[in-house]
Design a protein around this motif. Structure first.
Motif, short mmCIF file in Angstrom:
data_model
loop_
_atom_site.label_atom_id
_atom_site.label_comp_id
_atom_site.label_asym_id
_atom_site.label_seq_id
_atom_site.Cartn_x
_atom_site.Cartn_y
_atom_site.Cartn_z
N LEU A 1 -4.41 4.41 19.80
CA LEU A 1 -4.81 5.58 19.02
C LEU A 1 -3.71 6.01 18.06
N ASP A 2 -2.47 5.88 18.50
CA ASP A 2 -1.36 6.24 17.61
C ASP A 2 -1.27 5.28 16.44
N VAL A 3 -1.46 3.99 16.72
CA VAL A 3 -1.35 2.98 15.67
C VAL A 3 -2.46 3.15 14.63
N LEU A 4 -3.69 3.26 15.11
CA LEU A 4 -4.81 3.43 14.18
C LEU A 4 -4.71 4.73 13.40
N GLY A 5 -4.14 5.74 14.03
CA GLY A 5 -3.96 7.02 13.34
C GLY A 5 -2.95 6.94 12.23
N TYR A 6 -2.01 6.01 12.31
CA TYR A 6 -0.96 5.87 11.28
C TYR A 6 -1.35 4.94 10.14
N ILE A 7 -2.46 4.23 10.29
CA ILE A 7 -2.88 3.32 9.22
C ILE A 7 -3.40 4.13 8.04
N PRO A 8 -2.80 3.98 6.87
CA PRO A 8 -3.25 4.73 5.68
C PRO A 8 -4.54 4.15 5.12
N THR A 9 -5.64 4.79 5.42
CA THR A 9 -6.94 4.26 5.04
C THR A 9 -7.47 4.99 3.81
N SER A 10 -7.83 4.23 2.80
CA SER A 10 -8.36 4.82 1.57
C SER A 10 -9.34 3.85 0.92
N ALA A 11 -10.09 4.36 -0.03
CA ALA A 11 -11.03 3.53 -0.80
C ALA A 11 -10.94 3.94 -2.26
N THR A 12 -10.95 2.97 -3.14
CA THR A 12 -10.83 3.27 -4.57
C THR A 12 -11.89 2.49 -5.35
N LYS A 13 -12.30 3.08 -6.45
CA LYS A 13 -13.22 2.40 -7.37
C LYS A 13 -12.45 2.11 -8.66
N HIS A 14 -12.08 0.87 -8.84
CA HIS A 14 -11.32 0.49 -10.04
C HIS A 14 -12.22 0.57 -11.27
N PRO A 15 -11.73 1.21 -12.33
CA PRO A 15 -12.57 1.34 -13.53
C PRO A 15 -12.84 -0.01 -14.17
#
Length: 451
Positions: free
Chosen positions: A96-110
């Protein structure tokens, strides 16, 4: 034999003479255009507006690219920090600590063609930091728009100029073709000199049609060259060019028929403007207004109701009830180590609630998307009498700035949310000890780029 030679010689001379007359009329219209201060000034204003809209499009594109690059760089630093942390561990960390530290994001490149049409890019988010509580209809993802006219606010859109203002420019350039001669009452002289009035009008019209088509194509090619999109976006570029050619010819044909069937410049101008108002303002506005009445944009109400009522109720449920609802979502959890022990663990409560709320959100979002799709189908059904909306939506499709481009982006975000919550619950219930290879698999599953 001599008569046959004479016939073909006369035919050749006649065709050559006709070609010279056509060229003379074409050149005459060029000189007329060059000497008309009003027409030159209007054309230059249109060029300036197009140039500024392209500049605004590039500015918006570069800002989005810079923001996305900053997010990805920050993400890389955090991933590197955790990866280095693994090398100095003597005890494996909690999943839980490891998954909590993963920087998760999503982007839409123009898209590289975005400067040609910003579409709905200012109304929808293009990046999102994903947490356990995220959804695809968070405030940072969508801005409710009830009035379609708001789409033209903000940056000047090149597509808007081409679709809505170029026909006005065509009116300004062509309304006095034949109309001026009728006003001055020497149209019969033109007929005596040239013979065919429709052909004479057609040649003069052709000059402005070619001028406007070439102008727009040059802007399209310019953007493609700057963004190195000639090869990668060749299909979209060809489609855009074909679209603008057909669009200009569509209005030119209507205006040409108006010129042939009207008397005087005032009558021609009035009819042309009436056609423009009908096709570019009245019909699209009426269709959107009707679509908004039939399918009102109240999707945020559905979403808030889900959060306020059902989500709050879930927080009050006992742990065993939460487990039951979680197992309905993930039946395979029953095969994990924690499930086989049969001992509830309150540490897993938070992630279980996140997964349940996410499932509720998806049900509400499916209803929202269904309503949006019905509204879009209604608008598409109007294309046969609403060609301007068809051109606008098709143009935005080629520049990846239409509703469906952002719907696909929301779908990608939902996949990441689902994957993250599934990992949080399955890996914790299976009591996984996280090693560096497992951590790297997590990054891969969550779409986190690693250099």
């Amino acid at each position: 034999m001599a008569s046959a030679i004479s016939f073909f010689t006369d035919l050749f001379i006649k065709k050559n003479h006709d070609s010279m007359r056509i060229l003379d009329i074409f050149l005459y219209e060029f000189h007329h255009f060059r000497k008309s201060t009003a027409k030159i000034l209007t054309y230059l204003i249109f060029l300036f507006a197009c140039g500024y809209s392209i500049y605004s499009g590039f500015d918006l594109q570069n800002k989005q690219k810079a923001t996305i690059e900053n997010i990805e760089n920050k993400q890389q630093k955090e991933v590197l920090l955790v990866s280095n942390f693994f090398q100095n561990l003597s005890i494996l960390p909690n999943v839980l600590d490891v998954l909590g530290y993963i920087p998760t994001s999503a982007t839409k490149h123009p898209s590289s063609l975005m400067p040609l049409g910003i579409g709905q890019s200012e109304q929808y988010g293009y990046y999102k930091i994903i947490t356990n509580w995220s959804s695809t209809y968070d405030n940072d993802m969508v801005e409710e728009i009830a009035n379609p006219e708001r789409l033209v606010n903000g940056n000047i859109d090149f597509a808007f100029l081409v679709i809505f203002l170029l026909p006005i420019l065509l009116i300004i350039l062509t309304y006095n073709i034949r109309g001026l001669e009728q006003d001055l009452r020497f149209e019969k002289l033109i007929k005596i000199q040239f013979g065919s009035i429709p052909k004479w009008v057609f040649i003069r019209f052709s000059f402005y049609v070619i001028l406007l088509i070439l102008t727009v194509i040059l802007f399209i090619v310019f953007v493609a060259l700057i963004n190195n999109a000639i090869i990668d976006y060749s299909l979209e570029l060809k489609s855009l060019i074909l679209l603008i050619i057909l669009y200009v010819l569509f209005f030119a044909t209507i205006f040409y028929l108006i010129v042939l069937t009207s008397d005087g410049s005032s009558s021609i101008a009035f009819k042309m403007i009436s056609v423009w108002l009908l096709l570019c303002v009245v019909i699209p506005g009426s269709v959107h207004q009707y679509a908004s009445i039939v399918h009102p944009a109240h999707y945020m109400t559905d979403y808030l109701d889900t959060n306020r009522k059902e989500a709050y109720e879930i927080f009050e449920l006992p742990l065993d009830s939460i487990y039951t609802r979680l197992l309905n979502i993930y039946p395979d959890l029953s095969q994990t180590k924690h499930a086989k022990k049969g001992e509830p663990n309150n540490e897993f409560r938070r992630n279980a609630i996140c997964a349940i709320v996410n499932n509720l959100n998806k049900i509400a979002i499916d209803k929202i998307e269904e309503k949006n799709e019905k509204k879009n189908q209604l608008i598409r059904f109007s294309y046969w009498f609403n060609p301007v909306s068809y051109v606008q939506n098709t143009w935005n499709h080629y520049t990846s700035t239409n509703y469906y481009a952002y719907r696909d982006y929301r779908d990608d975000i939902q996949i990441i949310i689902d994957t993250k919550l599934k990992l949080l619950n399955f890996e914790s219930w299976d009591e996984v000890e996280v090693t560096l290879p497992i951590y790297e698999n997590y990054l891969k599953d969550l779409g986190v780029a690693v250099d």
